[in-house]
Design an enzyme around this catalytic site. Structure first.
Site, mmCIF file in Angstrom:
data_model
loop_
_atom_site.group_PDB
_atom_site.id
_atom_site.type_symbol
_atom_site.label_atom_id
_atom_site.label_comp_id
_atom_site.label_asym_id
_atom_site.label_seq_id
_atom_site.Cartn_x
_atom_site.Cartn_y
_atom_site.Cartn_z
ATOM 1 C CG ASP A 83 -1.947 1.105 1.219
ATOM 2 O OD1 ASP A 83 -1.677 2.161 0.603
ATOM 3 O OD2 ASP A 83 -3.009 0.939 1.831
ATOM 4 C CE LYS A 88 -7.201 8.587 2.592
ATOM 5 N NZ LYS A 88 -7.926 7.431 2.038
#
Length: 395
Positions: free
Chosen positions: A181, A206
């Site tokens: 990730d 994000k």
């Protein structure tokens, strides 16, 4: 030509010719695509001929975003999803079957923890958490049915790091896939595939977006793996990205290098100030000289990024009181936005994780996570300072 990273984020994956010369990628807001004749439709469905069929399967706007991520990560191919968790769910289910085993790094996101719990309870896919910095511990946890190593580096919210290249080497000795990730770093600061890892996932919500107006996820890896993922987990589960979201992400990625430079430089300044304040017990930031994993950071990250966490001298009440004193910094659980955001992991993003497990991950009640924004760092610090001082007076 092999352009520099800043140029790749602007031009990578773009295709102007099919779009009548439009500089901005058009939004193909359509559910389906027509065929000139029945034979063409049959050829596309059989895979004998390329072309679009239905936006759940592929869409031109979404395709450009996927190509941009692939270029940025040094991957052969990318695949977009409706959210970061949709991307992670697709990867986990594509790599495992009932009775398989996964190993995960300590300190993962709360919803990823929840997904692992669901996979264990419903499908008997087991998992263990491991300090992957400890090679002996990692090797001892590998089982014959271990199919996947899942890594957050930096970890959310403790900012712990894993030596990605070394961990990938160990996993590949056993034929195990390594999934990273990469949300906290973004592909501008870290490219796990270039370090030997197999698959990268992002919450595109994000840093790839950067403006707090999109929910999305993306997976990058080898062409063979991504094509298989597209034809199975994505097509059949249906967690696809919408064209408008893809367009916003394409726009966001063009400024990612500039934004990440500012996020990182702002964070470095805030870290130095927080470390000097008497009410702060500890600050966690990847490239800080006092971070125990800083050697990994300097080896695999170009900068430390925009997220840090810090531990107050106090308890949950003190942490919440500080948050309530803030005026410029917003209380919110996302990160990577232009605005500086703060949250309390123990009662917010990681509240699903049992207290005992949180403590084992070093997520205690006095820990706060700060996503440093693009404001002048002096203004961010002034707000944090007045909150720290205000809480001190109320004790």
């Amino acid at each position: 030509m092999d352009y520099r990273p800043d140029t790749k984020f602007i031009h990578g994956g773009t295709r102007e010719e099919p779009y009548h010369g439009s500089l901005s990628t058009p939004i193909f807001q359509t559910s389906t695509f027509t065929f000139p004749d029945a034979e063409e439709g049959a050829l596309r469905f059989s895979g004998e001929k390329g072309g679009y069929i239905y936006s759940r399967l592929s869409n031109p706007t979404v395709k450009v975003f996927e190509e941009k991520v692939a270029v940025a990560e040094g991957a052969e191919m990318g695949l977009a999803f409706a959210s970061g968790m949709a991307a992670i769910s697709a990867v986990f289910t594509s790599l495992t079957s009932t009775g398989d085993h996964m190993i995960c790094s300590n300190g993962i996101y709360g919803c990823t923890f929840g997904l692992l719990k669901l996979l264990k309870e419903k499908y008997q896919i087991s998992h263990d958490f491991c300090d992957m910095r400890n090679e002996q511990q990692l090797r001892s946890m590998i089982q014959p049915n271990t199919k996947c190593l899942f890594i957050e580096s930096p970890a959310n919210p403790t900012m712990k790091l894993i030596d990605l290249a070394r961990t990938a080497d160990i996993a590949h000795e056993y034929g195990i896939k390594v999934v990273v990730d990469n949300t906290f770093s973004s592909p501008y600061l870290q490219q796990p595939l270039r370090l030997g890892c197999d698959i990268v996932v992002h919450s595109a919500t994000k840093y790839l977006s950067g403006h707090g107006d999109v929910i999305g996820g993306v997976v990058a890896g080898s062409r063979s793996y991504i094509q298989e993922l597209a034809q199975t987990a994505q097509k059949d589960y249906g967690g696809i990205m919408a064209p408008m979201d893809a367009w916003l992400l394409i726009r966001g990625m063009k400024t990612l290098p500039i934004r990440m430079d500012r996020h990182s430089s702002n964070a470095v300044n805030i870290v130095e100030k927080l470390k000097q304040h008497p009410r702060v017990e500890k600050v966690n930031y990847p490239t800080d000289k006092d971070h125990p994993d800083s050697s990994f950071a300097h080896k695999q990250m170009s900068q430390g990024g925009g997220v840090l966490s810090f531990q107050l001298k106090g308890d949950k009440g003190d942490a919440q009181q500080l948050m309530n004193q803030l005026k410029l910094v917003r209380i919110a659980v996302s990160l990577g936005d232009a605005e500086t955001l703060i949250q309390h992991p123990a009662t917010m993003t990681h509240s699903l994780i049992p207290a005992e497990d949180r403590e084992a991950m070093d997520i205690n009640d006095s820990l706060l996570r700060l996503s440093v924004g693009l404001e002048a760092w002096q203004d961010i610090w002034f707000d944090l300072l007045q909150a720290l001082e205000g809480c001190a007076h109320k004790r």
